[in-house]
Design a protein around this motif. Structure first.
Motif, PDB file in Angstrom:
ATOM      1  N   VAL A 258       0.878  -1.169   0.000  1.00 26.19           N
ATOM      2  CA  VAL A 258       0.000   0.000   0.000  1.00 26.19           C
ATOM      3  C   VAL A 258       0.916   1.220   0.000  1.00 26.19           C
ATOM      4  O   VAL A 258       1.770   1.355   0.873  1.00 26.19           O
ATOM      5  N   MET A 259       0.728   2.075  -0.984  1.00 24.08           N
ATOM      6  CA  MET A 259       1.593   3.235  -1.123  1.00 24.08           C
ATOM      7  C   MET A 259       0.750   4.492  -1.345  1.00 24.08           C
ATOM      8  O   MET A 259      -0.168   4.490  -2.167  1.00 24.08           O
TER       9      MET A 259
ATOM     10  N   PHE B 100       3.935   7.246  -4.692  1.00 28.32           N
ATOM     11  CA  PHE B 100       3.857   6.508  -5.948  1.00 28.32           C
ATOM     12  C   PHE B 100       4.214   7.421  -7.116  1.00 28.32           C
ATOM     13  O   PHE B 100       5.027   7.063  -7.971  1.00 28.32           O
ATOM     14  N   ASN B 101       3.619   8.615  -7.145  1.00 23.90           N
ATOM     15  CA  ASN B 101       3.890   9.556  -8.237  1.00 23.90           C
ATOM     16  C   ASN B 101       5.339  10.010  -8.238  1.00 23.90           C
ATOM     17  O   ASN B 101       5.959  10.134  -9.303  1.00 23.90           O
ATOM     18  N   SER B 102       5.902  10.258  -7.073  1.00 29.17           N
ATOM     19  CA  SER B 102       7.304  10.676  -6.983  1.00 29.17           C
ATOM     20  C   SER B 102       8.245   9.578  -7.497  1.00 29.17           C
ATOM     21  O   SER B 102       9.234   9.867  -8.166  1.00 29.17           O
ATOM     22  N   MET B 103       7.934   8.343  -7.186  1.00 27.66           N
ATOM     23  CA  MET B 103       8.782   7.234  -7.625  1.00 27.66           C
ATOM     24  C   MET B 103       8.742   7.039  -9.128  1.00 27.66           C
ATOM     25  O   MET B 103       9.699   6.522  -9.713  1.00 27.66           O
ATOM     26  N   HIS B 104       7.646   7.433  -9.760  1.00 26.90           N
ATOM     27  CA  HIS B 104       7.483   7.183 -11.184  1.00 26.90           C
ATOM     28  C   HIS B 104       7.629   8.437 -12.039  1.00 26.90           C
ATOM     29  O   HIS B 104       7.276   8.442 -13.197  1.00 26.90           O
ATOM     30  N   ARG B 105       8.153   9.479 -11.430  1.00 23.93           N
ATOM     31  CA  ARG B 105       8.406  10.707 -12.174  1.00 23.93           C
ATOM     32  C   ARG B 105       9.755  10.584 -12.863  1.00 23.93           C
ATOM     33  O   ARG B 105      10.721  10.151 -12.275  1.00 23.93           O
TER      34      ARG B 105
END
Length: 87
Positions: free
Chosen positions: A75-76, A81-86
């Motif tokens: 659970v994130m 989540f958005n920061s990791m995939h930017r």
């Protein structure tokens, strides 16, 4: 506020029902869900609204892991989540 939930493991009856019920108990509203069975493995991604969850992401994570102990559950928070995939 939203969170991304992933659940992966050997397929068995009732995984989606147990995860959804646990979300409801924690006041997390399921906004979107996708699931598939890949060679006998259950794979699911959910986006849930966590604005009314009293115990936060950590509490929701603990609840879900206790409901489906044989599965790998993450659970994130949406922001992480958005920061990791930017890029």
């Amino acid at each position: 506020m939203k969170a991304v939930i992933t659940v992966v493991g050997k397929d068995m009856v009732g995984i989606l029902a147990r995860v959804s019920a646990a979300c409801a108990e924690m006041n997390a509203n399921v906004l979107e869900v996708t699931q598939s069975i890949l060679d006998g493995y259950f794979c699911m991604v959910m986006v849930v609204d966590i604005s009314k969850v009293d115990d936060g992401v950590e509490g929701l994570d603990s609840k879900l892991k206790s409901e489906v102990p044989d599965m790998v559950v993450h659970v994130m928070h949406e922001d992480i989540f958005n920061s990791m995939h930017r890029i």
